[in-house]
Design an enzyme around this catalytic site. Structure first.
Site, PDB file in Angstrom:
ATOM      1  N   ASN A 211      63.656 -24.492  49.190  1.00  0.00           N
ATOM      2  CA  ASN A 211      64.201 -24.704  50.540  1.00  0.00           C
ATOM      3  C   ASN A 211      65.726 -24.701  50.586  1.00  0.00           C
ATOM      4  O   ASN A 211      66.312 -25.070  51.606  1.00  0.00           O
ATOM      5  CB  ASN A 211      63.648 -25.982  51.173  1.00  0.00           C
ATOM      6  CG  ASN A 211      64.053 -27.246  50.429  1.00  0.00           C
ATOM      7  OD1 ASN A 211      65.002 -27.264  49.647  1.00  0.00           O
ATOM      8  ND2 ASN A 211      63.337 -28.337  50.672  1.00  0.00           N
ATOM      9  N   ARG A 234      69.731 -33.500  52.588  1.00  0.00           N
ATOM     10  CA  ARG A 234      70.534 -32.863  51.541  1.00  0.00           C
ATOM     11  C   ARG A 234      71.384 -31.763  52.153  1.00  0.00           C
ATOM     12  O   ARG A 234      70.901 -30.935  52.928  1.00  0.00           O
ATOM     13  CB  ARG A 234      69.639 -32.251  50.463  1.00  0.00           C
ATOM     14  CG  ARG A 234      68.727 -33.224  49.762  1.00  0.00           C
ATOM     15  CD  ARG A 234      69.503 -34.181  48.877  1.00  0.00           C
ATOM     16  NE  ARG A 234      69.426 -35.538  49.348  1.00  0.00           N
ATOM     17  CZ  ARG A 234      70.131 -36.534  48.861  1.00  0.00           C
ATOM     18  NH1 ARG A 234      71.015 -36.326  47.914  1.00  0.00           N
ATOM     19  NH2 ARG A 234      69.998 -37.748  49.335  1.00  0.00           N
ATOM     20  N   GLU A 263      79.918 -31.495  49.536  1.00  0.00           N
ATOM     21  CA  GLU A 263      80.483 -32.831  49.760  1.00  0.00           C
ATOM     22  C   GLU A 263      80.953 -33.527  48.490  1.00  0.00           C
ATOM     23  O   GLU A 263      81.770 -34.448  48.557  1.00  0.00           O
ATOM     24  CB  GLU A 263      79.456 -33.723  50.457  1.00  0.00           C
ATOM     25  CG  GLU A 263      78.278 -34.123  49.588  1.00  0.00           C
ATOM     26  CD  GLU A 263      77.278 -34.985  50.350  1.00  0.00           C
ATOM     27  OE1 GLU A 263      77.027 -36.109  49.894  1.00  0.00           O
ATOM     28  OE2 GLU A 263      76.762 -34.544  51.396  1.00  0.00           O
ATOM     29  N   HIS A 295      78.035 -39.055  54.671  1.00  0.00           N
ATOM     30  CA  HIS A 295      76.802 -39.406  53.966  1.00  0.00           C
ATOM     31  C   HIS A 295      76.622 -40.922  53.944  1.00  0.00           C
ATOM     32  O   HIS A 295      76.525 -41.543  52.880  1.00  0.00           O
ATOM     33  CB  HIS A 295      76.801 -38.840  52.541  1.00  0.00           C
ATOM     34  CG  HIS A 295      75.417 -38.552  52.030  1.00  0.00           C
ATOM     35  ND1 HIS A 295      75.126 -37.469  51.239  1.00  0.00           N
ATOM     36  CD2 HIS A 295      74.235 -39.203  52.206  1.00  0.00           C
ATOM     37  CE1 HIS A 295      73.828 -37.467  50.933  1.00  0.00           C
ATOM     38  NE2 HIS A 295      73.274 -38.506  51.515  1.00  0.00           N
TER      39      HIS A 295
END
Length: 331
Positions: A211, A234, A263, A295
């Site tokens: 994915n 994610r 990130e 995050h």
């Protein structure tokens, strides 16, 4: 067990103190992010603890293997920063925290949806400039929208339950493993059907090879015009360049990103006095209809406490049994 905990934030210190006594560990805390340059500090310890943005590559793992480390426990659910092949080769047992507080992320996700659909961040920026006009701030009501949830595990289910209170027009979802509890609220559809029908698409899937960049040029083309996209999972689930093109064209009405594919080294760090070197992130920040948070969806008092406690429980279980229920890889 004697443990060295890397990348310890001030908000974790009390939890480490309390739970190390509870589980009979001796734990030393350092603020340094784990990586090859500080791996040697693990010499003399039995296990280490790290965080999700630490650099846990082959070089770092080989160095802690040479220090005699057999146990590594990450205080996160995500493990994409860990080289599992190297860990297995070096006989390092790895465990994570798969469920620290699904409510923390789910509540944050609902907040991101409201921020997008009611243009709250944009309104706040305008008020800071003494602009109190309404033009450009008209929103949409959740009850008129179809929600599409990709990933219906622990967090995804809580997200579904949270949105159910808003009386959504419809709620649909996709997961390779269907959740019977989720079926009380949503209708499972194919991935293409979710792309086609949803007004809000929210991601709650782990990152896998299958994915990676699932939200990309082709999938965005299948979506409704004016779709909202939320990623509190994610970062690499989304192709950032394709997202930017979708935003520029107007295909995407807004995006909320609590995770970002590049990130590491940026999120959870203070970069106020530095020039932004990531052109992609700089472009995303320039859009008034993009919400970026560092995050922090997980970041509640309960979640932080649980992440530390479960980490120390994992290490205790390794010590007593040689294995652990949250184990991800071992020799």
């Amino acid at each position: 067990m004697k443990i060295l905990a890397y990348c310890v934030r001030p908000d974790e210190i009390d939890s480490f103190k309390n739970f190390s006594e509870k589980y009979g560990h001796t734990v030393d805390l350092i603020p340094d992010s784990f990586g090859p340059s500080v791996a040697h500090l693990a010499k003399g310890y039995d296990g280490i603890s790290i965080l999700g943005n630490d650099t846990c590559n082959r070089e770092a793992l080989e160095k802690i293997k040479d220090c005699g480390i057999k146990y590594l426990a990450t205080r996160t659910a995500g493990v994409n920063n860990i080289d599992f092949d190297a860990a297995k080769e070096f006989g390092i047992n790895v465990a994570n925290v798969p469920a620290y507080s699904p409510n923390s992320v789910s509540e944050f996700t609902v907040g991101l949806a409201l921020s997008l659909t009611r243009k709250i961040p944009f309104a706040l920026k305008r008020v800071e400039l003494n602009n109190f006009a309404l033009g450009g701030l008209i929103g949409v009501e959740l009850r008129n929208l179809t929600l599409g949830v990709i990933g219906t595990g622990r967090i995804g289910l809580k997200v579904i339950e949270g949105f159910s209170g808003f009386g959504m027009k419809k709620m649909i979802g996709y997961d390779i493993f269907e959740n019977e509890k989720a079926k009380e609220y949503i209708e499972y559809k194919s991935l293409d059907e979710v792309y086609k029908e949803a007004d809000i698409i929210t991601l709650h899937a782990p990152l896998t090879d299958d994915n990676y960049h699932m939200i990309g040029k082709e999938s965005i083309a299948k979506m409704k015009d004016g779709v909202f996209i939320i990623n509190a999972a994610r970062g690499a689930l989304i192709d950032s360049e394709a997202l930017i093109e979708g935003l520029k064209s107007g295909k995407i009405a807004g995006a909320a990103l609590d995770s970002y594919e590049y990130e590491q080294g940026v999120f959870h760090n203070n970069k106020m006095n530095e020039i932004m070197k990531d052109d992609t992130l700089a472009r995303l920040k320039s859009f008034p209809n993009v919400v970026i948070t560092p995050h922090l969806g997980f970041y509640t008092d309960e979640a932080v406490s649980n992440m530390v406690e479960i980490t120390l429980m994992n290490l205790q279980e390794f010590e007593l049994k040689g294995t652990c229920k949250n184990q991800r890889v071992c020799k």
